[in-house]
Design a protein around this motif. Structure first.
Motif, PDB file in Angstrom:
ATOM      1  N   PRO A 177      -3.029  -3.397   6.405  1.00 32.89           N
ATOM      2  CA  PRO A 177      -1.793  -2.575   7.317  1.00 32.89           C
ATOM      3  C   PRO A 177      -1.381  -1.357   6.496  1.00 32.89           C
ATOM      4  O   PRO A 177      -1.535  -1.118   5.319  1.00 32.89           O
ATOM      5  CB  PRO A 177      -0.694  -3.469   7.306  1.00 32.89           C
ATOM      6  N   ALA A 178      -0.936  -0.356   7.198  1.00 32.14           N
ATOM      7  CA  ALA A 178      -0.843   1.041   6.716  1.00 32.14           C
ATOM      8  C   ALA A 178       0.286   0.886   5.824  1.00 32.14           C
ATOM      9  O   ALA A 178       0.141   1.456   4.607  1.00 32.14           O
ATOM     10  CB  ALA A 178      -0.355   1.981   7.904  1.00 32.14           C
ATOM     11  N   ALA A 179       1.533   0.073   5.927  1.00 33.53           N
ATOM     12  CA  ALA A 179       2.422   0.218   5.014  1.00 33.53           C
ATOM     13  C   ALA A 179       1.670  -0.565   3.579  1.00 33.53           C
ATOM     14  O   ALA A 179       1.998   0.040   2.591  1.00 33.53           O
ATOM     15  CB  ALA A 179       3.709  -0.989   5.496  1.00 33.53           C
ATOM     16  N   GLN A 180       1.153  -1.473   3.745  1.00 34.29           N
ATOM     17  CA  GLN A 180       0.521  -2.060   2.682  1.00 34.29           C
ATOM     18  C   GLN A 180      -0.356  -1.248   1.782  1.00 34.29           C
ATOM     19  O   GLN A 180      -0.520  -1.182   0.567  1.00 34.29           O
ATOM     20  CB  GLN A 180      -0.521  -3.421   3.017  1.00 34.29           C
ATOM     21  N   ALA A 181      -1.181  -0.508   2.608  1.00 35.46           N
ATOM     22  CA  ALA A 181      -2.140   0.484   1.821  1.00 35.46           C
ATOM     23  C   ALA A 181      -1.340   1.426   1.012  1.00 35.46           C
ATOM     24  O   ALA A 181      -2.065   1.800   0.049  1.00 35.46           O
ATOM     25  CB  ALA A 181      -3.009   0.944   3.065  1.00 35.46           C
ATOM     26  N   GLN A 182      -0.229   1.898   1.983  1.00 40.22           N
ATOM     27  CA  GLN A 182       0.447   2.905   0.932  1.00 40.22           C
ATOM     28  C   GLN A 182       1.177   2.372  -0.094  1.00 40.22           C
ATOM     29  O   GLN A 182       1.201   3.008  -1.129  1.00 40.22           O
ATOM     30  CB  GLN A 182       1.527   3.468   2.131  1.00 40.22           C
ATOM     31  N   ASP A 183       1.671   1.161  -0.148  1.00 39.89           N
ATOM     32  CA  ASP A 183       2.346   0.519  -1.256  1.00 39.89           C
ATOM     33  C   ASP A 183       1.161   0.408  -2.243  1.00 39.89           C
ATOM     34  O   ASP A 183       1.461   0.743  -3.509  1.00 39.89           O
ATOM     35  CB  ASP A 183       2.749  -0.893  -0.877  1.00 39.89           C
ATOM     36  N   GLU A 184       0.195   0.099  -1.892  1.00 42.18           N
ATOM     37  CA  GLU A 184      -0.978  -0.180  -3.101  1.00 42.18           C
ATOM     38  C   GLU A 184      -1.590   1.156  -3.631  1.00 42.18           C
ATOM     39  O   GLU A 184      -1.663   1.362  -4.698  1.00 42.18           O
ATOM     40  CB  GLU A 184      -2.211  -0.968  -2.423  1.00 42.18           C
ATOM     41  N   ALA A 185      -1.422   2.144  -2.712  1.00 43.49           N
ATOM     42  CA  ALA A 185      -1.838   3.670  -3.176  1.00 43.49           C
ATOM     43  C   ALA A 185      -0.781   4.080  -4.250  1.00 43.49           C
ATOM     44  O   ALA A 185      -1.114   4.583  -5.343  1.00 43.49           O
ATOM     45  CB  ALA A 185      -1.979   4.576  -2.094  1.00 43.49           C
ATOM     46  N   ALA A 186       0.629   3.566  -3.950  1.00 42.58           N
ATOM     47  CA  ALA A 186       1.520   3.909  -5.028  1.00 42.58           C
ATOM     48  C   ALA A 186       1.214   3.455  -6.225  1.00 42.58           C
ATOM     49  O   ALA A 186       1.585   3.938  -7.397  1.00 42.58           O
ATOM     50  CB  ALA A 186       2.860   3.661  -4.414  1.00 42.58           C
ATOM     51  N   THR A 187       0.940   2.027  -6.356  1.00 47.28           N
ATOM     52  CA  THR A 187       0.634   1.233  -7.542  1.00 47.28           C
ATOM     53  C   THR A 187      -0.370   2.043  -8.065  1.00 47.28           C
ATOM     54  O   THR A 187      -0.458   1.731  -9.482  1.00 47.28           O
ATOM     55  CB  THR A 187       0.207  -0.155  -6.978  1.00 47.28           C
ATOM     56  N   ASP A 188      -1.633   2.218  -7.427  1.00 47.82           N
ATOM     57  CA  ASP A 188      -2.663   2.861  -8.319  1.00 47.82           C
ATOM     58  C   ASP A 188      -2.249   4.083  -8.997  1.00 47.82           C
ATOM     59  O   ASP A 188      -2.565   4.206 -10.009  1.00 47.82           O
ATOM     60  CB  ASP A 188      -3.780   3.343  -6.968  1.00 47.82           C
ATOM     61  N   GLU A 189      -1.410   4.961  -8.316  1.00 45.98           N
ATOM     62  CA  GLU A 189      -0.852   6.182  -8.994  1.00 45.98           C
ATOM     63  C   GLU A 189      -0.269   5.780 -10.403  1.00 45.98           C
ATOM     64  O   GLU A 189      -0.211   6.456 -11.367  1.00 45.98           O
ATOM     65  CB  GLU A 189       0.181   6.902  -8.113  1.00 45.98           C
ATOM     66  N   ALA A 190       0.694   4.585 -10.294  1.00 42.46           N
ATOM     67  CA  ALA A 190       1.270   4.015 -11.466  1.00 42.46           C
ATOM     68  C   ALA A 190       0.434   3.697 -12.509  1.00 42.46           C
ATOM     69  O   ALA A 190       0.866   3.951 -13.583  1.00 42.46           O
ATOM     70  CB  ALA A 190       2.386   3.095 -10.875  1.00 42.46           C
ATOM     71  N   HIS A 191      -0.792   3.349 -12.137  1.00 42.92           N
ATOM     72  CA  HIS A 191      -1.748   2.838 -13.282  1.00 42.92           C
ATOM     73  C   HIS A 191      -2.701   3.946 -13.880  1.00 42.92           C
ATOM     74  O   HIS A 191      -3.273   4.029 -14.665  1.00 42.92           O
ATOM     75  CB  HIS A 191      -2.835   1.709 -12.512  1.00 42.92           C
ATOM     76  N   LEU A 192      -2.601   5.246 -13.382  1.00 45.91           N
ATOM     77  CA  LEU A 192      -3.373   6.438 -13.746  1.00 45.91           C
ATOM     78  C   LEU A 192      -2.519   7.097 -14.894  1.00 45.91           C
ATOM     79  O   LEU A 192      -1.490   7.278 -14.933  1.00 45.91           O
ATOM     80  CB  LEU A 192      -3.380   7.420 -12.513  1.00 45.91           C
ATOM     81  N   ARG A 193      -3.411   7.496 -16.043  1.00 46.48           N
ATOM     82  CA  ARG A 193      -3.028   8.312 -17.140  1.00 46.48           C
ATOM     83  C   ARG A 193      -4.075   9.235 -17.184  1.00 46.48           C
ATOM     84  O   ARG A 193      -5.282   9.198 -17.109  1.00 46.48           O
ATOM     85  CB  ARG A 193      -3.085   7.410 -18.416  1.00 46.48           C
ATOM     86  N   GLY A 194      -3.688  10.596 -17.550  1.00 49.79           N
ATOM     87  CA  GLY A 194      -4.496  11.500 -17.765  1.00 49.79           C
ATOM     88  C   GLY A 194      -4.043  13.144 -17.619  1.00 49.79           C
ATOM     89  O   GLY A 194      -2.841  13.273 -17.275  1.00 49.79           O
TER      90      GLY A 194
END
Length: 260
Positions: free
Chosen positions: A139-156
């Protein structure tokens, strides 16, 4: 049920090999062992272990060459065992791909504590769960939540991106292969946001200890951090003289360079 961890023991002394098997089995590993460097590489390729214990003195190829071959096919944590106390042997071992070393003779309880700390560190670097549905099937909402989580895991910064969820490092869009130890050091330096991390701090971080734990850190331990940082710089294409990401603070430790 928790999935069993896998270890490969490469040791030509039958008594020590048997002791390692017992210690690792008590720590929850399925253990495969051999007295040969060539056979050890084959076991790694066949069983995809989490941990490899590796003796330097082997009857066919030595531990340094064995480590190089293992590192070319696996990101398993390589714990090198040596009866030699010379610093050059420690440096050669780390430069060949080992993550850390233990000097013989060792106490089983101390080795088990070291192994437990290694596995806690690796667990913290584990990737995403298996079996996740592709983004287009969620679902779109779930995909958006997971994308936000991915951003939180990024360092650089400065063209380097590391993802602490997927245990990946990219430089200018190109994937770089680093060991778990190197990944932990890089994460620690980037996470400090320009503050200096002393070599003692980094040793304790690799042990999964608090920076103020007060545990003993030897000169050899600090030297091992220097070697790992040197290996990391080489893989990233960084330079100690003109650093892009990791700056040496002479006599103290390291820090991430200022963002550009």
């Amino acid at each position: 049920m928790t999935e069993r961890r896998i270890a490969v023991v490469v040791e030509d002394d039958a008594d020590i090999r048997g002791l390692l098997e017992v210690v690792l089995q008590q720590s929850g590993f399925d253990v495969h062992s051999t007295d040969s460097g060539v056979a050890g590489v084959e076991l790694v390729e066949s069983h995809h272990p989490d941990l490899v214990t590796l003796d330097i003195g082997l009857p066919d190829i030595d531990g340094f060459e064995t480590a190089r071959r293992i590192r070319s096919v696996s990101d398993a944590h390589i714990l090198m065992l040596t009866a030699r106390s010379d610093e050059i042997d420690t440096v050669l071992g780390l430069e060949s791909g080992a993550d850390e070393y233990v000097t013989k003779p060792f106490r089983p309880r101390e080795l088990r504590a070291r192994v437990d700390a290694i596995m806690r560190r690796r667990t913290g670097l584990s990737g995403p769960a298996h079996g996740a549905a592709p983004a287009e099937n969620r679902p779109a909402a779930q995909a958006q939540d997971e994308a936000a989580t991915d951003e939180a895991h990024l360092r650089g910064f400065n063209g380097l991106v590391m993802n602490v969820a997927t245990y990946s490092v990219h430089v200018d869009g190109e994937a770089k292969v680093v060991t778990p130890t190197e990944f932990t050091l890089l994460e620690s330096l980037l996470g400090a946001k320009g503050h200096i991390r002393t070599k003692t701090d980094l040793v304790r971080r690799l042990r999964n200890e608090d920076s103020d734990a007060g545990t003993y850190v030897s000169a050899s331990d600090e030297r091992s951090v220097e070697v790992h940082v040197g290996n990391l710089r080489r893989k990233l294409g960084d330079s100690a003289q003109e650093p892009r990401w990791i700056e040496t603070v002479r006599g103290v430790g390291y820090r991430a360079v200022a963002r550009r």
